[in-house]
Scaffold this motif. Structure first.
Motif, mmCIF file in Angstrom:
data_model
loop_
_atom_site.group_PDB
_atom_site.id
_atom_site.type_symbol
_atom_site.label_atom_id
_atom_site.label_comp_id
_atom_site.label_asym_id
_atom_site.label_seq_id
_atom_site.Cartn_x
_atom_site.Cartn_y
_atom_site.Cartn_z
ATOM 1 N N GLU A 297 0.813 -1.216 0.000
ATOM 2 C CA GLU A 297 0.000 0.000 0.000
ATOM 3 C C GLU A 297 0.847 1.268 0.000
ATOM 4 O O GLU A 297 0.598 2.198 0.776
ATOM 5 C CB GLU A 297 -0.946 0.010 1.196
ATOM 6 C CG GLU A 297 -1.832 -1.213 1.241
ATOM 7 C CD GLU A 297 -3.285 -0.854 1.498
ATOM 8 O OE1 GLU A 297 -3.522 0.072 2.287
ATOM 9 O OE2 GLU A 297 -4.163 -1.466 0.880
ATOM 10 N N THR B 213 1.907 4.734 -1.244
ATOM 11 C CA THR B 213 1.438 5.885 -2.018
ATOM 12 C C THR B 213 2.669 6.675 -2.449
ATOM 13 O O THR B 213 3.651 6.750 -1.714
ATOM 14 C CB THR B 213 0.523 6.773 -1.157
ATOM 15 O OG1 THR B 213 -0.635 6.023 -0.794
ATOM 16 C CG2 THR B 213 0.089 8.031 -1.913
ATOM 17 N N ARG C 120 7.719 8.596 -1.365
ATOM 18 C CA ARG C 120 6.954 7.349 -1.292
ATOM 19 C C ARG C 120 6.828 6.906 0.166
ATOM 20 O O ARG C 120 7.786 6.964 0.934
ATOM 21 C CB ARG C 120 7.650 6.234 -2.084
ATOM 22 C CG ARG C 120 7.455 6.374 -3.585
ATOM 23 C CD ARG C 120 8.445 5.546 -4.382
ATOM 24 N NE ARG C 120 8.466 4.128 -4.072
ATOM 25 C CZ ARG C 120 7.611 3.236 -4.559
ATOM 26 N NH1 ARG C 120 6.670 3.618 -5.387
ATOM 27 N NH2 ARG C 120 7.706 1.960 -4.238
ATOM 28 N N LYS D 188 3.600 5.955 3.393
ATOM 29 C CA LYS D 188 2.192 5.966 3.784
ATOM 30 C C LYS D 188 1.499 7.179 3.179
ATOM 31 O O LYS D 188 2.096 8.261 3.088
ATOM 32 C CB LYS D 188 2.099 6.115 5.305
ATOM 33 C CG LYS D 188 1.820 4.848 6.060
ATOM 34 C CD LYS D 188 1.818 5.139 7.553
ATOM 35 C CE LYS D 188 0.441 5.548 8.046
ATOM 36 N NZ LYS D 188 -0.277 4.422 8.657
ATOM 37 N N GLU D 189 0.237 7.039 2.827
ATOM 38 C CA GLU D 189 -0.498 8.137 2.209
ATOM 39 C C GLU D 189 -0.433 9.424 3.049
ATOM 40 O O GLU D 189 -0.167 10.516 2.528
ATOM 41 C CB GLU D 189 -1.956 7.692 2.044
ATOM 42 C CG GLU D 189 -2.841 8.625 1.302
ATOM 43 C CD GLU D 189 -4.149 7.919 0.950
ATOM 44 O OE1 GLU D 189 -4.881 7.524 1.874
ATOM 45 O OE2 GLU D 189 -4.427 7.743 -0.248
ATOM 46 N N SER E 162 0.039 8.652 -6.924
ATOM 47 C CA SER E 162 -0.298 7.331 -7.460
ATOM 48 C C SER E 162 -0.300 6.297 -6.343
ATOM 49 O O SER E 162 0.503 6.361 -5.414
ATOM 50 C CB SER E 162 0.725 6.944 -8.528
ATOM 51 O OG SER E 162 0.488 5.640 -9.016
ATOM 52 N N LYS E 163 -1.216 5.368 -6.459
ATOM 53 C CA LYS E 163 -1.262 4.255 -5.502
ATOM 54 C C LYS E 163 -1.708 3.006 -6.243
ATOM 55 O O LYS E 163 -2.639 3.065 -7.033
ATOM 56 C CB LYS E 163 -2.247 4.571 -4.373
ATOM 57 C CG LYS E 163 -2.148 3.624 -3.189
ATOM 58 C CD LYS E 163 -3.046 4.131 -2.070
ATOM 59 C CE LYS E 163 -2.920 3.268 -0.826
ATOM 60 N NZ LYS E 163 -3.820 3.769 0.234
ATOM 61 N N ASP F 182 4.527 -1.088 -9.978
ATOM 62 C CA ASP F 182 5.244 -0.692 -8.766
ATOM 63 C C ASP F 182 5.905 -1.920 -8.139
ATOM 64 O O ASP F 182 5.698 -3.054 -8.551
ATOM 65 C CB ASP F 182 4.249 -0.060 -7.775
ATOM 66 C CG ASP F 182 4.947 0.836 -6.748
ATOM 67 O OD1 ASP F 182 6.185 0.942 -6.780
ATOM 68 O OD2 ASP F 182 4.240 1.434 -5.925
ATOM 69 N N TYR G 131 10.788 2.846 -0.340
ATOM 70 C CA TYR G 131 9.692 3.401 0.429
ATOM 71 C C TYR G 131 10.080 3.453 1.894
ATOM 72 O O TYR G 131 11.046 2.820 2.323
ATOM 73 C CB TYR G 131 8.418 2.546 0.278
ATOM 74 C CG TYR G 131 8.599 1.181 0.889
ATOM 75 C CD1 TYR G 131 9.198 0.168 0.156
ATOM 76 C CD2 TYR G 131 8.234 0.935 2.217
ATOM 77 C CE1 TYR G 131 9.419 -1.070 0.724
ATOM 78 C CE2 TYR G 131 8.455 -0.301 2.777
ATOM 79 C CZ TYR G 131 9.047 -1.309 2.024
ATOM 80 O OH TYR G 131 9.278 -2.516 2.590
ATOM 81 N N SER H 256 -7.651 11.120 -2.537
ATOM 82 C CA SER H 256 -6.799 9.944 -2.722
ATOM 83 C C SER H 256 -7.247 8.797 -1.837
ATOM 84 O O SER H 256 -7.305 7.647 -2.269
ATOM 85 C CB SER H 256 -5.348 10.301 -2.417
ATOM 86 O OG SER H 256 -4.852 11.146 -3.432
ATOM 87 N N GLY I 179 -8.651 5.539 -3.531
ATOM 88 C CA GLY I 179 -7.784 4.386 -3.261
ATOM 89 C C GLY I 179 -8.516 3.244 -2.592
ATOM 90 O O GLY I 179 -8.128 2.074 -2.731
ATOM 91 N N HIS J 101 -5.896 0.771 -8.525
ATOM 92 C CA HIS J 101 -4.841 1.652 -9.018
ATOM 93 C C HIS J 101 -5.478 2.969 -9.421
ATOM 94 O O HIS J 101 -6.396 2.993 -10.234
ATOM 95 C CB HIS J 101 -4.136 1.027 -10.231
ATOM 96 C CG HIS J 101 -3.063 1.892 -10.848
ATOM 97 N ND1 HIS J 101 -2.608 1.698 -12.136
ATOM 98 C CD2 HIS J 101 -2.362 2.936 -10.357
ATOM 99 C CE1 HIS J 101 -1.665 2.607 -12.400
ATOM 100 N NE2 HIS J 101 -1.496 3.365 -11.342
#
Lengths: 208, 208
Positions: B21, B23, B64, B66-67, B95-96, B101, B106, B183, B187, B192
């Motif tokens: 996950e 983001t 990159r 966690k959201e 983008s997620k 990916d 990250y 998002s 998400g 995607h």
């Protein structure tokens, strides 16, 4: 108080909202100079817009029309804004076949869509940048992306890839020719695609 | 000569390439000032990056993680680059779940993802801009877009829509809070998505 909510109704992938194959570009020029306003407005006003529908507001500029005409006008806006030594970014969204589109706000002149080409073809300078491709409503979109990226490697304008984008580099003329090929190729395979582009010129050298 | 062609292999919609996950945000700051280099690098270096993976090259910067952490760092980069009177554009791709990916590059710190918030929450200024949302590999993507656009109308930060984008306006704090909501909401519905954002501050007034 009444609010103007949106409702995209019967829009669905595979059913372009426009029946006329309108391609569109929405873009921002950002010359990183104290003189940005004169550079942007000077370039925008220099473009021959007889083959596209156009609108500029405080956020961005939109061109709509035939694919060849839209790319011709977009390249013209960018190269006309080029000033020696001025770092500038172009952010552009190219879209075709959006289900939310409509048969309005366009020009579809059939003859001589590249009306700016004679004046812009000799303005050349190196650019770097990136693009990302979003074929919408298609499950095997990664295969389509791979095809056009590999063509860019063959042409020498795809210079690598990173997270969320494929890197571009080369002469501005070659890069625009490639981006138009990408749109044409993807547009022939999926009913709605979006291509998101960033181009930079006069990039400062040295460490970051 | 051997070329490094891409092959996205078994990538397909519905199968995020990362299992964690992640983001991501890739963005460009374009301060339209002769002093652009100091403004950009000063802001980038001021952001607390302890909760995101980060990379800056000559084209753009990527965060990159966690959201919540990615939006926190992105907002920090933008508000730290704000200078009174300097027109500036931010172009950002969020983008997620991209099938291309991978579980690398990250940071997924679980505690206190919004590590910049205390310092950034008091930096407020008006912005205008636009965003477009691309829920990938989903046939009914227009319904998802309509839902979040209507929430933006309720919050007062969606100010209209045009070709290829939905217009944004309001305080930079409110607009970022809304974009993070977008998002998170999208998400949770599609495997995607990509959100493409343009924000402008210190926009010159008057006719174009």
């Amino acid at each position: 108080m009444s609010k103007s909510y949106v409702n995209y109704g019967s829009c669905a992938a595979g059913k372009p909202g426009s029946t006329m194959e309108i391609t569109g570009a929405r873009f921002n020029l950002s010359p990183m100079s104290d003189d940005f306003k004169a550079i942007i407005l000077g370039a925008i006003k220099q473009v021959d817009l007889s083959k596209v529908w156009s609108e500029t507001d405080h956020i961005s500029t939109v061109y709509r029309g035939k694919e060849e005409a839209v790319f011709d006008a977009l390249k013209a806006a960018y190269v006309y804004a080029y000033k020696e030594g001025v770092h500038m970014s172009l952010e552009a969204t190219i879209s075709k076949g959006c289900p939310g589109d409509s048969d309005s706000d366009y020009t579809l002149e059939l003859d001589n869509p590249k009306v700016n080409q004679e004046d812009t073809q000799s303005i050349d300078f190196p650019v770097i940048g990136k693009f990302a491709l979003y074929p919408m409503g298609s499950d095997d979109y990664m295969a389509t992306i791979a095809e056009v990226v590999n063509e860019g490697i063959d042409r020498g304008v795809v210079t690598g890839s990173g997270h969320y984008g494929t890197n571009l580099g080369g002469s501005v003329q070659d890069v625009f020719a490639y981006l138009e090929y990408v749109s044409k190729t993807v547009g022939s395979k999926v009913s709605h695609y979006v291509s998101q582009i960033t181009l930079l010129c006069n990039v400062p050298k040295g460490d970051i």
